[in-house]
Design a protein around this motif. Sequence first.
Motif, short mmCIF file in Angstrom:
data_model
loop_
_atom_site.label_atom_id
_atom_site.label_comp_id
_atom_site.label_asym_id
_atom_site.label_seq_id
_atom_site.Cartn_x
_atom_site.Cartn_y
_atom_site.Cartn_z
N VAL A 80 0.55 -0.86 -0.14
CA VAL A 80 0.52 0.09 -0.31
C VAL A 80 0.73 0.89 0.15
CG1 VAL A 80 -1.55 1.22 1.25
CG2 VAL A 80 -2.08 -1.27 1.00
N LEU A 81 0.51 1.92 -1.47
CA LEU A 81 1.38 3.39 -0.97
C LEU A 81 1.19 4.05 -0.19
CD1 LEU A 81 2.26 3.22 -4.76
CD2 LEU A 81 3.96 2.67 -3.37
N VAL A 82 1.51 5.06 0.89
CA VAL A 82 0.92 5.89 1.76
C VAL A 82 2.34 6.97 1.42
CG1 VAL A 82 2.61 4.15 3.63
CG2 VAL A 82 0.33 6.97 3.76
N PRO A 83 2.03 8.12 2.46
CA PRO A 83 3.03 9.27 2.41
C PRO A 83 3.42 8.94 3.92
CG PRO A 83 0.52 10.27 2.25
CD PRO A 83 0.15 8.26 2.27
N GLY A 84 4.75 9.88 2.91
CA GLY A 84 6.19 9.52 3.82
C GLY A 84 5.33 10.54 5.59
N ALA A 85 4.42 11.35 5.14
CA ALA A 85 4.34 12.32 6.05
C ALA A 85 2.95 11.49 6.19
CB ALA A 85 3.84 13.88 5.54
N SER A 86 2.60 10.49 7.72
CA SER A 86 1.71 10.04 7.61
C SER A 86 1.96 9.60 9.61
CB SER A 86 1.84 8.70 7.77
OG SER A 86 1.31 8.37 6.23
N VAL A 87 0.22 9.91 9.91
CA VAL A 87 0.81 8.94 11.74
C VAL A 87 0.40 7.49 11.43
CG1 VAL A 87 -0.58 11.16 12.09
CG2 VAL A 87 -2.33 9.14 11.33
N VAL A 88 1.17 7.67 12.62
CA VAL A 88 1.90 6.04 12.95
C VAL A 88 0.19 4.67 13.29
CG1 VAL A 88 0.95 6.25 15.49
CG2 VAL A 88 2.97 4.59 14.94
N THR A 124 1.43 -3.74 -5.66
CA THR A 124 0.58 -2.59 -5.10
C THR A 124 -0.19 -2.81 -5.28
OG1 THR A 124 2.56 -1.38 -5.97
CG2 THR A 124 0.63 0.06 -5.35
N LYS A 125 -1.78 -2.63 -4.20
CA LYS A 125 -2.81 -3.17 -4.83
C LYS A 125 -3.75 -1.37 -4.26
CE LYS A 125 -2.92 -7.11 -5.78
NZ LYS A 125 -0.89 -7.67 -6.04
N ALA A 126 -3.31 -0.41 -3.28
CA ALA A 126 -4.16 0.06 -2.68
C ALA A 126 -2.65 1.69 -2.47
CB ALA A 126 -4.22 0.28 -1.64
N VAL A 127 -3.38 2.51 -3.12
CA VAL A 127 -2.95 4.08 -2.20
C VAL A 127 -3.81 4.87 -1.20
CG1 VAL A 127 -2.04 6.09 -2.98
CG2 VAL A 127 -1.77 4.96 -4.80
N LEU A 128 -2.89 5.28 0.07
CA LEU A 128 -3.97 5.45 0.99
C LEU A 128 -2.99 6.81 1.34
CD1 LEU A 128 -4.24 3.34 3.81
CD2 LEU A 128 -4.53 6.11 3.84
N PRO A 129 -3.72 7.98 0.51
CA PRO A 129 -3.54 9.55 1.11
C PRO A 129 -3.60 9.61 1.89
CG PRO A 129 -5.16 9.88 -0.29
CD PRO A 129 -4.62 8.59 -0.24
N VAL A 130 -3.36 10.70 2.94
CA VAL A 130 -3.65 11.13 4.92
C VAL A 130 -3.02 12.78 4.86
CG1 VAL A 130 -2.61 10.82 7.23
CG2 VAL A 130 -1.63 9.31 5.12
N HIS A 131 -5.16 12.96 4.96
CA HIS A 131 -5.51 14.39 4.30
C HIS A 131 -4.86 15.20 5.45
CE1 HIS A 131 -7.04 13.18 1.33
NE2 HIS A 131 -7.52 12.93 1.69
N LEU A 132 -3.45 15.10 6.38
CA LEU A 132 -3.39 16.05 7.10
C LEU A 132 -3.34 16.94 7.41
CD1 LEU A 132 0.35 14.51 8.14
CD2 LEU A 132 -1.59 13.49 9.19
N ALA A 133 -3.81 17.02 9.16
CA ALA A 133 -4.52 18.60 9.55
C ALA A 133 -5.57 19.49 8.35
CB ALA A 133 -2.81 19.53 9.18
N GLY A 134 -6.02 18.36 7.60
CA GLY A 134 -6.98 19.29 6.53
C GLY A 134 -6.98 19.09 5.32
N ARG A 135 -5.78 18.69 4.82
CA ARG A 135 -4.50 19.72 3.37
C ARG A 135 -4.85 18.66 3.10
NH1 ARG A 135 -2.51 24.61 4.03
NH2 ARG A 135 -3.49 26.07 5.66
#
Length: 373
Positions: A80-88, A124-135
Amino acid sequence: MSHSTPAATPGATTMRATALGRLAELLDRSPDPAGDGHARALETELADRFEAAHAVVLSSGTAALHVALGASGIGDGDEVLVPGASVVMTLVAIRLTGAMPVLVDSACGDLDFDDLAAKTTVRTKAVLPVHLAGRCADLARLTAYCADRGLRLIEDACQAQGTQYDGRWAGTFGDAGCFSTKDGKLLWSGEGGYLLTDDAGLAARARSFAAHGFLPAPDQPAGSRLGHNYRMPEPVAIIARGNLARFDELLALRRRQTRHLLDQLTDAPGLTVIPSDGRHAWNGYAPLLRVELDRPREFCARLAERGVPNSAGTYGLTTADRLPSLKDLALSACPAARADLDTTLAVVVHEADTDARLDEMARIITEEARQWR
């Protein structure tokens, strides 16, 4: 300076009265192990409010992420591809499925699409963006990227309730959008979470996965698959329903609080506001400033010591590759994400923060910035 709780708004007063009445009714009736009327009602109200075909309420935002991944068929051996800026919590949800997170470099909320392409493999099966601080990332581009490659798109929108991107609610671009209702979120209920989806099959699999697999779903007869106990309790659903009814008020309040604090920091040396781009109708989740002072993480830690809670100084927010709990995964470094998080001051605000409290935080930040320089 006073930290007194602000006077209750008419919306808050109505919410409390309604919630107390519903809780009293719940306590007065005989226990029903299958009772979930408020949880089901909340699902309907969430789907209507955020213009999704289906909502599934759950016990937490982390549970929502795990359920969305599991209901999407993500499992052992997948990536799963995920931003380096992610919460645990995001990384934990991926690992709970048996899949491996692969970090993609990111900055200011957006993904490095060249790095994304380089790290997309047959696993790779999914991309999981993380909208930190609502961005949000460039969700239109990301949606097209996933569609072209047959990848699932699952949004971690836990901090993005109320944000709109290109006129559409965050959390409704992908196959599923995942949200938290923990205290501090715009829509809060103590604990809890939910997912939104337009995919009826995914919603059915999610409900089953969250109820020990006891519910039937497409190609999954009841009891044919193991699941978890991720159901939202009725008292939590009652509180969430009350706050959802006044969500416009809560969204406007958070935006006003963030504007108020940022307006008081115009004279703080070495700090500049991080603006949102024109494609965002941002929820104002946290006042965001770029720290152009020496040793920015130490500066954020100093603010935390002085009573100004913030992501880096209070909670140690950093890139996933630097988390001790994940060191065995040998995650790739993400230099742009690291530089971004290391120089971002994200101040934590809460519904109960009065103007006086916000003014005091602004005074402390400005004072420390002047002394730091």
